[in-house]
Design a protein around this motif. Structure first.
Motif, PDB file in Angstrom:
ATOM      1  N   LEU A  60       0.856  -1.179   0.000  1.00  0.00           N
ATOM      2  CA  LEU A  60       0.000   0.000   0.000  1.00  0.00           C
ATOM      3  C   LEU A  60       0.892   1.228   0.000  1.00  0.00           C
ATOM      4  O   LEU A  60       1.793   1.345   0.829  1.00  0.00           O
ATOM      5  CB  LEU A  60      -0.917   0.024   1.230  1.00  0.00           C
ATOM      6  CG  LEU A  60      -1.798   1.266   1.427  1.00  0.00           C
ATOM      7  CD1 LEU A  60      -2.749   1.465   0.249  1.00  0.00           C
ATOM      8  CD2 LEU A  60      -2.577   1.171   2.727  1.00  0.00           C
ATOM      9  N   LYS A  61       0.656   2.094  -0.975  1.00  0.00           N
ATOM     10  CA  LYS A  61       1.348   3.386  -1.028  1.00  0.00           C
ATOM     11  C   LYS A  61       0.312   4.462  -0.724  1.00  0.00           C
ATOM     12  O   LYS A  61      -0.814   4.391  -1.210  1.00  0.00           O
ATOM     13  CB  LYS A  61       1.945   3.645  -2.417  1.00  0.00           C
ATOM     14  CG  LYS A  61       3.045   2.705  -2.815  1.00  0.00           C
ATOM     15  CD  LYS A  61       3.670   3.097  -4.145  1.00  0.00           C
ATOM     16  CE  LYS A  61       2.817   2.613  -5.285  1.00  0.00           C
ATOM     17  NZ  LYS A  61       3.438   2.757  -6.612  1.00  0.00           N
ATOM     18  N   ILE A  62       0.725   5.445   0.051  1.00  0.00           N
ATOM     19  CA  ILE A  62      -0.137   6.587   0.328  1.00  0.00           C
ATOM     20  C   ILE A  62       0.637   7.840  -0.041  1.00  0.00           C
ATOM     21  O   ILE A  62       1.719   8.085   0.488  1.00  0.00           O
ATOM     22  CB  ILE A  62      -0.582   6.659   1.808  1.00  0.00           C
ATOM     23  CG1 ILE A  62      -1.325   5.389   2.209  1.00  0.00           C
ATOM     24  CG2 ILE A  62      -1.498   7.855   2.029  1.00  0.00           C
ATOM     25  CD1 ILE A  62      -0.557   4.487   3.070  1.00  0.00           C
ATOM     26  N   GLN A  63       0.083   8.597  -0.962  1.00  0.00           N
ATOM     27  CA  GLN A  63       0.678   9.877  -1.355  1.00  0.00           C
ATOM     28  C   GLN A  63      -0.155  10.982  -0.720  1.00  0.00           C
ATOM     29  O   GLN A  63      -1.381  10.981  -0.844  1.00  0.00           O
ATOM     30  CB  GLN A  63       0.713  10.020  -2.871  1.00  0.00           C
ATOM     31  CG  GLN A  63       1.592   8.996  -3.536  1.00  0.00           C
ATOM     32  CD  GLN A  63       1.532   9.047  -5.049  1.00  0.00           C
ATOM     33  OE1 GLN A  63       0.656   9.663  -5.637  1.00  0.00           O
ATOM     34  NE2 GLN A  63       2.478   8.379  -5.691  1.00  0.00           N
ATOM     35  N   ILE A  64       0.529  11.908  -0.054  1.00  0.00           N
ATOM     36  CA  ILE A  64      -0.162  12.971   0.686  1.00  0.00           C
ATOM     37  C   ILE A  64       0.355  14.314   0.199  1.00  0.00           C
ATOM     38  O   ILE A  64       1.564  14.550   0.177  1.00  0.00           O
ATOM     39  CB  ILE A  64       0.086  12.834   2.201  1.00  0.00           C
ATOM     40  CG1 ILE A  64      -0.285  11.427   2.681  1.00  0.00           C
ATOM     41  CG2 ILE A  64      -0.673  13.912   2.963  1.00  0.00           C
ATOM     42  CD1 ILE A  64       0.185  11.101   4.074  1.00  0.00           C
ATOM     43  N   GLU A  65      -0.560  15.172  -0.180  1.00  0.00           N
ATOM     44  CA  GLU A  65      -0.180  16.512  -0.627  1.00  0.00           C
ATOM     45  C   GLU A  65      -1.114  17.536   0.006  1.00  0.00           C
ATOM     46  O   GLU A  65      -2.339  17.375  -0.011  1.00  0.00           O
ATOM     47  CB  GLU A  65      -0.250  16.605  -2.149  1.00  0.00           C
ATOM     48  CG  GLU A  65       0.210  17.941  -2.672  1.00  0.00           C
ATOM     49  CD  GLU A  65       0.271  17.986  -4.187  1.00  0.00           C
ATOM     50  OE1 GLU A  65       0.929  18.907  -4.702  1.00  0.00           O
ATOM     51  OE2 GLU A  65      -0.324  17.139  -4.852  1.00  0.00           O
ATOM     52  N   LYS A  66      -0.515  18.574   0.548  1.00  0.00           N
ATOM     53  CA  LYS A  66      -1.276  19.681   1.131  1.00  0.00           C
ATOM     54  C   LYS A  66      -0.933  20.922   0.320  1.00  0.00           C
ATOM     55  O   LYS A  66       0.215  21.370   0.316  1.00  0.00           O
ATOM     56  CB  LYS A  66      -0.898  19.860   2.601  1.00  0.00           C
ATOM     57  CG  LYS A  66      -1.712  20.895   3.321  1.00  0.00           C
ATOM     58  CD  LYS A  66      -1.311  20.955   4.791  1.00  0.00           C
ATOM     59  CE  LYS A  66      -2.009  22.095   5.482  1.00  0.00           C
ATOM     60  NZ  LYS A  66      -1.529  22.286   6.855  1.00  0.00           N
ATOM     61  N   ALA A  67      -1.907  21.433  -0.399  1.00  0.00           N
ATOM     62  CA  ALA A  67      -1.683  22.609  -1.252  1.00  0.00           C
ATOM     63  C   ALA A  67      -3.019  23.249  -1.611  1.00  0.00           C
ATOM     64  O   ALA A  67      -4.051  22.576  -1.673  1.00  0.00           O
ATOM     65  CB  ALA A  67      -0.948  22.192  -2.534  1.00  0.00           C
ATOM     66  N   ASP A  68      -2.978  24.533  -1.860  1.00  0.00           N
ATOM     67  CA  ASP A  68      -4.138  25.275  -2.353  1.00  0.00           C
ATOM     68  C   ASP A  68      -5.390  25.084  -1.486  1.00  0.00           C
ATOM     69  O   ASP A  68      -6.493  24.925  -1.992  1.00  0.00           O
ATOM     70  CB  ASP A  68      -4.449  24.899  -3.804  1.00  0.00           C
ATOM     71  CG  ASP A  68      -3.262  25.142  -4.733  1.00  0.00           C
ATOM     72  OD1 ASP A  68      -2.556  26.146  -4.536  1.00  0.00           O
ATOM     73  OD2 ASP A  68      -3.038  24.307  -5.632  1.00  0.00           O
ATOM     74  N   GLY A  69      -5.206  25.080  -0.163  1.00  0.00           N
ATOM     75  CA  GLY A  69      -6.336  24.991   0.744  1.00  0.00           C
ATOM     76  C   GLY A  69      -6.984  23.616   0.827  1.00  0.00           C
ATOM     77  O   GLY A  69      -8.115  23.495   1.296  1.00  0.00           O
ATOM     78  N   CYS A  70      -6.268  22.583   0.368  1.00  0.00           N
ATOM     79  CA  CYS A  70      -6.806  21.222   0.404  1.00  0.00           C
ATOM     80  C   CYS A  70      -5.725  20.242   0.825  1.00  0.00           C
ATOM     81  O   CYS A  70      -4.535  20.498   0.645  1.00  0.00           O
ATOM     82  CB  CYS A  70      -7.298  20.791  -0.980  1.00  0.00           C
ATOM     83  SG  CYS A  70      -8.754  21.664  -1.551  1.00  0.00           S
ATOM     84  N   ILE A  71      -6.158  19.115   1.358  1.00  0.00           N
ATOM     85  CA  ILE A  71      -5.262  17.993   1.571  1.00  0.00           C
ATOM     86  C   ILE A  71      -5.785  16.851   0.705  1.00  0.00           C
ATOM     87  O   ILE A  71      -6.990  16.598   0.657  1.00  0.00           O
ATOM     88  CB  ILE A  71      -5.128  17.584   3.046  1.00  0.00           C
ATOM     89  CG1 ILE A  71      -4.050  16.506   3.180  1.00  0.00           C
ATOM     90  CG2 ILE A  71      -6.454  17.155   3.641  1.00  0.00           C
ATOM     91  CD1 ILE A  71      -3.440  16.387   4.546  1.00  0.00           C
ATOM     92  N   THR A  72      -4.868  16.228  -0.010  1.00  0.00           N
ATOM     93  CA  THR A  72      -5.207  15.137  -0.913  1.00  0.00           C
ATOM     94  C   THR A  72      -4.414  13.907  -0.511  1.00  0.00           C
ATOM     95  O   THR A  72      -3.202  13.988  -0.311  1.00  0.00           O
ATOM     96  CB  THR A  72      -4.878  15.520  -2.376  1.00  0.00           C
ATOM     97  OG1 THR A  72      -5.569  16.724  -2.714  1.00  0.00           O
ATOM     98  CG2 THR A  72      -5.270  14.411  -3.333  1.00  0.00           C
ATOM     99  N   LEU A  73      -5.090  12.793  -0.386  1.00  0.00           N
ATOM    100  CA  LEU A  73      -4.445  11.521  -0.083  1.00  0.00           C
ATOM    101  C   LEU A  73      -4.825  10.520  -1.163  1.00  0.00           C
ATOM    102  O   LEU A  73      -6.017  10.379  -1.487  1.00  0.00           O
ATOM    103  CB  LEU A  73      -4.871  10.971   1.274  1.00  0.00           C
ATOM    104  CG  LEU A  73      -4.419  11.764   2.496  1.00  0.00           C
ATOM    105  CD1 LEU A  73      -5.440  12.789   2.892  1.00  0.00           C
ATOM    106  CD2 LEU A  73      -4.129  10.832   3.645  1.00  0.00           C
TER     107      LEU A  73
END
Length: 137
Positions: A60-73
């Motif tokens: 399982l890979k989890i990519q996490i990005e916090k940008a532009d007022g959002c968090i994306t997983l």
């Protein structure tokens, strides 16, 4: 972007969830942390429990990005192709004793996140969740 990779995943549900919650990107989303925690728990449990046939060592890979007022997983696994968004959502208006078992986790995910999407690319399931965040503590 932060990427976490777990292989094997069998028996590591709590470790995976804790690692996600301890990333700076997720931990800094204090107002949204409850929803993110609940959804991550549901998704990780489902991958660990159901993505791979018995005896197959999964990842399982989890990519996490916090940008532009959002968090994306992004939750990425190489298990059996499965789009949870194609399941019928449970009828939560029914009394508990009349409801079918299952499906509540993806229902909660769709309800608690601002965007949920699925794609199957290169023999991988990719489930993406996005939540608007309030950076004011």
């Amino acid at each position: 972007m932060k990427e976490l990779v777990f292989k094997p995943i069998a028996g590591r549900t709590e470790e995976i969830i804790d690692a996600i919650l301890q990333t700076g990107e997720v931990a800094s989303c204090t107002k949204e942390l409850y929803a993110i925690h609940l959804v991550c728990e549901e998704l990780v449990v489902n991958v660990v429990s159901y993505a791979y046939p018995e005896g197959v060592e999964g990842y399982l890979k989890i990519q996490i990005e916090k940008a532009d007022g959002c968090i994306t997983l992004k939750f990425i696994d190489g298990g059996v192709p499965f789009n949870p968004l194609e399941r019928d959502m449970p009828d939560v208006s029914l009394p508990l004793e009349e409801r079918q078992i299952g499906g509540l986790g993806i229902f909660l995910t769709v309800q608690m996140m601002d965007k949920v999407s699925y794609e199957h690319v290169g023999n991988e399931n990719i489930l993406t969740i996005k939540k608007k965040i309030d950076d004011e503590k």
